[in-house]
Every structure is written in structure tokens, then in C-alpha cells.
Design an enzyme around this catalytic site. Structure first.
Site, PDB file in Angstrom:
ATOM      1  N   ASP A 315       0.812  -1.207   0.000  1.00 26.54           N
ATOM      2  CA  ASP A 315       0.000   0.000   0.000  1.00 26.54           C
ATOM      3  C   ASP A 315       0.851   1.265   0.000  1.00 26.54           C
ATOM      4  O   ASP A 315       1.910   1.316   0.627  1.00 26.54           O
ATOM      5  CB  ASP A 315      -0.882  -0.019   1.258  1.00 26.54           C
ATOM      6  CG  ASP A 315      -1.784   1.193   1.364  1.00 26.54           C
ATOM      7  OD1 ASP A 315      -2.620   1.380   0.459  1.00 26.54           O
ATOM      8  OD2 ASP A 315      -1.650   1.957   2.338  1.00 26.54           O
ATOM      9  N   GLU A 368       1.110  -0.467  -5.124  1.00 26.47           N
ATOM     10  CA  GLU A 368       0.170   0.620  -5.381  1.00 26.47           C
ATOM     11  C   GLU A 368       1.018   1.885  -5.430  1.00 26.47           C
ATOM     12  O   GLU A 368       1.397   2.445  -4.404  1.00 26.47           O
ATOM     13  CB  GLU A 368      -0.880   0.726  -4.276  1.00 26.47           C
ATOM     14  CG  GLU A 368      -1.941   1.778  -4.605  1.00 26.47           C
ATOM     15  CD  GLU A 368      -2.429   2.580  -3.416  1.00 26.47           C
ATOM     16  OE1 GLU A 368      -3.385   3.341  -3.594  1.00 26.47           O
ATOM     17  OE2 GLU A 368      -1.857   2.455  -2.323  1.00 26.47           O
TER      18      GLU A 368
END
Length: 639
Positions: A315, A368
């Protein structure tokens, strides 16, 4: 006689590795470990707290009294406190009571390496010894072919708490219930992988799991650790890979968490310009501290090792890469070369990926990452960060912007839908339609689509068809696959009642068949990250808002032709240049997918069994086909 016996799981070599930031199996040493020592059953505890004056284990076994069970500090300067406490068995609730060297600060902390945590809002750790017998040997020995970059990779992203809730009590499903219901559903939908939003223990539900406190403990909201193992195991037995959302970018300030752990900035960077995240009001790891790097990389390996996880979606990588991320001038300090890159974080990510692939070559790491940082999915030895894949945020943004426009205006925005192919092969891209796109007033995917009800469903089928035939792997967030009509609400179940209606059933069947199409046509995956796997036929027909392109296989030598009509106007007698390899192979193309099919909610018109290739030059090709294009539809042809 001391209530804590002198005992250690650490060798001198372990300590030297830890200090150097190279010990990547710390979960085997730090934390709480039930065992028998000299015939006595109990638990060995070890915690890193170099600024502590004393560390006591407190819990229900000693009425939370500080000082009764003081750990012993190691002599080697490692900052590790350890000891064996007889009689402490699995299931014991505990924390570490830490007094700092300056005597002014006492903290009561959950164990950073605990394998289980109390159910929130309670915050203590639990002594735990998982006893689970895995039954996924077949998957584990063959998963390399399912996780490789030249195979179909279609991901269903799930928020476990809100995927489905039970009846009137509005209770989330347990891990065990999901092992039946969720596994069966993902199998039915023909996805190759499932991705869980963070399941590591977290205290605050509205964070969706992105503010972690228990890095080594699956959240107790849905059951015990071995029940989560069962869920993973059942996915594997069904031939489905499991990806975890992993958050090394920041952590919350909760009193029982990692912040100010031993009265010092132990895990977080001491400089707030590097140690505080203004967006999420949370702390940032000190990526330049060896022991912190070892903690994080050990955590990544823990899930791959102990829980048989097949991939990690990392993330907020962009927030790690740049010192000025979400910061104004004066709020950040350049690196030693005067640049904005966070060199410590970059070297950490490189080492993370090298270590993961060295130990588990048959998994994937997925970034990401929302900027144009070069080489995110290139190997470290080629100057990259070493991830296996990267989310294609530009494709997602351009595609959603294009599709929300009324079709009559799309001819002026042809570049929006073609631009992604100018950089599609600069990284190993995954196309994400994730949870982030259906919250905070952005509307659901369905609700973004313009037009009448029929046109909105047709647009959504077309967008998914374009997605599945575009180069790259795929990701769809829960609810998108059956046209959830409202925004995602983490507190509520998906609107499963919508599947009582034909249009929603039709869209769901469309996604099932697109997954089948992707898996059964090698042209769509064998070269999904290479320009060799894609060729435009016509990208500039903005007047008709039509795209035509070819996807090419490698070993299979297969090619498929894709035709997208982005308006509700049928295009009759539309001529398309035919690829030479298709013509030479026999002269007829068969339609293998049409999103306008009646079973998907389409009109059922313009469905072709086959089409003849004619010796009519078109699109700079010697031969061509002439077909009627279905409105707001994607049509796919193969030999």
C-alpha cells in the site's frame, strides 16, 4: 527466586543479523512462544526495547501487576529483553509494561510480534500456538504457474467485514463461514486470485484496516488464526491464489501500538518531516534503522511462510518514495544529493523485494504506486524497485473519466481511452478498479455510467470488456461485478438483493465470461506486459468512437481481434483491416465474446457466429472484414 527464568532463543549469529538489519525470520525469535523448558511448560517472551530501564510482562496471569515478571536485558547491546515464564499457557492475555531510561515515561504495549490479539476495542496480546494441518500441498507445489507473469491474473478485491453480513444481526461472516461462502463465490466468478484488504489486527474500523497495530496477528474480528489459515487453505484447494494488502508505509499512534514504544522513537523516524504522515495523521517507519527494516521484511515473509500467502499488494508506495509527498515547501528536507527521493525507503523496498523473491520465487509483490517513478516493476539489478507488478493508476483514471461522459461527447476524447497504450509496457501493470474508486462521493462504478438504465449497464459491460482485453492483469473490487448501485459502505453488506434483477444477473454473468475468456485465450495473457502482445488496427476513429486492436500470444501463436464501440449507435457495415496471421489461417473469424448478448442484458442483436475475411485492403492491410458493430459493446474474434 525470580518468576522469570533466564532463557534465550537467540544465538550470537541471530543478534549480529538483527543489528545488521538482515534477520528476516524474527518472528521465530521475538514475541511470545509457548514451550517446555527443563520439563516445565510455559512461555518464552522477547521484545526489542533498547531505551527501556525495565520491561515486565503483565497480564491476567499476574493480575496486571508490574514487576512480578521482569524480563532480562541481553548483555550484547541488542536492546532485547527476554525470559521464560513457567505456567503461562496459550490463551494468556498479556502486554509489556515498559519503563524508559529517563524514568518519566511508562508505556503499556501490545507485543509487536504477537500471533493473536484481543478482539477490538480490547488491545492486549494473546499467547498463541497455532496448530493447523495444511491440505494445500498440490497448490503450493504448482502455484508458480498460476502466479507467473505470463498466466491469467484476475483479482477479486474483498473487504472481509462488509462483503456479506448475516441476517438481522448484521454480523460479518467469520473466517470459517467465508471458507464456504466466499471461496465458492470467487470460484463461481472465475477469478484466479482474491485480495484481502488488510487483515492484520487494527483498532479502528473506519480505517478499513490500513492503520495496523498487530502486524503478525490476523484480526480477531472474524475468528482465530488457524481459522484464517483454513480460509486460505480452502482458496488454495479451489485453485485460487490469495493476496494480502500489506501496509509498511505508516502506522497509528494508538497507545498500545508501535509509536513511542520504549519511550523513544523506536519504530518511527524521529524527525517529524520524515516520521509523521500529514494525510493519515499517523507515524512513518524509520526505513534507515536496521532493526526496523528487519521487522518489516520479517513481517512480509511471515505471511508468505506461516499463512501460505501468494502475494503482497504493498500500500501507498508513492508516499514512501518521496520526502515531499503531501508536504509543502519547508515541511521536508532534501536527501543528501539534494533530491526529493527518500533514499532509505527506496533501499528498503529494493531489499524487501529481493528478499521476498529469493525466499518465495513463486509469489508476487504488487505496488500501489501512483506516480511516474521509473522501474517500479523492474528487477533491482536493472535499477528498479523489484516489484512483480504495479497498479496502473493512469489507466484507471482515464478510463473512468472517459466512461462518465455522455457518448455524444466521446468523439472529442478519443485520446483519453487510447493514451494508456503509449506507456502500457513501461511497467508490469495491473488494471485496478479498486475500493478507492467507489468511496468519498466518487459514486459506484455503475452510478458513474451515463444514459438510460439499459445504456448504463451496457456501458459497464463495455468497460469491463475493454479492461479484460487491454494489456495487463485485472482487479475488480467487490460489488463491481454485479453493478452495486450505491457507494461502498464499510459498515454494511453489499447489496446482494440486486441479484434478483435481470440486468444485475446479466452483468455478473458477463464478468464470469470475461474471466473465462481471459483464462482460455493465451493471446490475452501470454504477452500481457510486452508490446509484442498488442497491435493497433485503428485507434484514431474518434468520429465513430470505435477502437480496434489485436492481442497476440506467444507460445500459442494465437491472436484475437477486439472491436469496441463506445456509442449507443450501431455501426453497420463497419470495415476493419484483418491481421495477416488471421487471414492466412483460414479466412474466417469466429466471435468468442459479445457484451451485447441477451444473457448479459444486451439486446441480443449483432451477434455473429463467424465473419469472412475479404481481399479488400483496409487500415494498411491487404485484407479486411466488414461487420455490424453492436451499440455500447465490445466484440472479440478469434480463429
Amino acid at each position: 527466586m525470580s518468576n522469570v527464568h533466564v532463557y534465550s532463543l537467540f544465538s550470537e549469529f541471530d543478534i549480529s543479523l538483527f543489528k545488521a538489519g538482515k534477520h528476516f525470520r524474527l518472528y521465530e525469535k521475538l514475541g511470545s512462544h509457548p514451550m517446555t523448558v527443563n520439563g516445565e511448560k510455559g512461555t518464552y517472551f522477547a521484545v526489542w526495547a533498547p531505551s527501556a530501564k525495565s520491561v515486565s510482562v503483565v497480564g491476567d496471569f499476574n493480575f496486571w501487576i508490574e514487576g512480578d515478571h521482569k524480563l532480562n536485558v541481553r548483555w550484547d547491546g541488542s536492546g532485547i529483553w527476554e525470559g521464560f515464564i513457567p505456567g503461562v499457557e496459550p490463551g494468556t492475555i498479556y502486554k509489556y509494561k515498559i519503563q524508559s531510561n529517563n524514568n518519566d515515561i511508562k508505556t503499556e504495549k501490545a507485543d509487536p510480534f504477537a500471533r493473536r490479539a484481543e478482539h477490538p476495542p480490547k488491545t492486549a496480546s494473546v499467547v498463541y500456538d497455532a496448530n493447523y494441518k495444511w491440505k494445500d500441498k498440490k497448490w503450493m507445489t504448482t502455484r508458480a504457474k498460476y502466479n507467473s507473469l505470463d498466466t491469467p491474473f484476475s483479482v477479486y478485491e474483498v473487504h472481509l467485514s462488509s462483503w456479506r453480513k448475516t441476517g438481522e444481526e448484521n454480523r460479518s461472516l467469520s473466517y470459517t463461514e467465508m471458507a464456504d461462502e466466499l471461496v465458492a463465490y470467487v470460484k463461481k466468478m472465475e477469478f484466479t486470485h482474491v485480495e484481502f484488504m488488510p487483515i492484520m489486527e487494527y483498532p479502528y474500523d473506519p480505517s478499513w484496516g490500513y492503520q495496523l497495530t498487530g502486524y503478525f496477528a490476523p484480526t480477531s474480528r472474524f475468528g482465530y488464526p488457524e481459522e484464517f489459515m483454513l480460509l486460505v487453505d480452502k482458496f488454495h484447494q479451489a485453485g485460487i491464489g490469495v493476496i494480502l494488502d500489506w501496509v509498511p508505509s505508516h502506522f497509528p499512534e494508538d497507545a498500545h501500538g508501535l509509536g513511542n514504544f520504549d519511550g523513544s522513537h523506536l519504530y518511527e523516524h524521529p524527525d517529524p518531516r520524515k516520521g509523521w504522515h500529514p494525510d493519515w495523521k499517523s507515524l512513518i517507519f524509520n526505513y534507515g534503522r536496521n532493526e526496523v527494516r528487519a521487522f518489516l521484511i520479517s513481517n512480509a515473509l511471515f505471511w508468505l511462510d506461516q499463512y501460505h500467502i501468494d502475494g503482497l499488494r504493498v500500500d501507498a508506495v508513492a508516499s514512501m518514495l518521496y520526502l515531499d509527498y503531501s508536504r509543502e515547501d519547508g515541511e521536508w528536507e532534501p536527501n543528501e544529493f539534494g533530491g526529493r527521493e527518500n533514499l532509505d525507503a527506496i533501499s528498503f523496498l529494493e531489499e524487501l523485494n529481493m528478499t521476498v523473491y529469493k525466499n518465495f520465487p513463486d509469489v508476487q509483490t504488487i505496488a500501489e504506486e501512483s506516480t511516474s517513478y521509473a522501474g517500479v516493476s523492474k528487477p533491482v539489478f536493472l535499477g528498479g524497485l523489484g516489484f512483480g507488478m504495479k497498479w496502473m493508476m493512469g489507466w484507471m483514471h482515464d478510463t473512468l473519466e472517459y466512461f462518465k461522459k455522455e457518448p455524444v461527447y466521446r468523439k472529442f476524447h478519443q485520446n483519453d481511452i487510447t493514451f494508456s497504450l503509449t506507456y502500457a509496457f513501461s511497467e508490469n501493470f495491473m488494471l485496478p478498479l479498486s475500493h478507492d474508486e467507489v468511496v468519498y462521493g466518487k459514486k459506484s462504478l455503475f452510478d458513474r455510467m451515463p444514459g438510460t438504465e439499459w445504456q448504463r449497464f451496457a456501458n459497464l459491460r463495455l468497460m469491463f470488456g475493454y479492461m479484460f482485453t487491454h494489456p495487463g492483469t485485472k482487479l475488480i473490487f467487490q460489488g463491481g461485478e454485479f453493478a452495486q448501485s450505491s457507494e461502498w459502505n464499510f459498515q454494511q453488506s453489499l447489496d446482494w438483493h440486486l441479484l434478483e434483477y435481470d440486468f444485475h444477473i446479466g452483468l455478473q454473468q458477463c464478468v464470469i465470461d470475461l474471466n473465462k475468456l481471459y483464462k482460455t485465450h493465451p493471446a490475452l495473457f501470454e504477452k500481457q506486459f510486452s508490446h509484442e502482445g498488442f497491435e493497433w488496427i485503428e485507434w484514431a476513429d474518434g468520429e465513430n468512437s470505435v477502437l480496434t486492436y489485436i492481442r497476440k500470444g506467444y507460445k500459442s501463436k494465437e491472436s484475437v481481434l477486439v472491436v469496441c464501440n463506445y456509442t449507443p449507435v450501431p455501426r453497420e457495415n463497419y470495415r476493419i483491416g484483418a491481421p495477416a496471421e488471421l487471414y492466412k489461417a483460414g479466412g474466417k473469424l469466429r466471435e468468442v465474446f459479445n457484451s451485447n448478448a441477451k444473457k448479459y442484458g444486451g439486446s441480443g442483436d449483432f451477434i455473429l457466429e463467424s465473419v469472412a475475411v475479404e481481399a479488400v485492403p483496409w487500415n494498411n492491410r491487404e485484407n479486411s472484414i466488414k461487420i455490424d458493430l453492436a451499440p455500447l459493446a465490445v466484440m472479440v474474434f478469434a480463429l
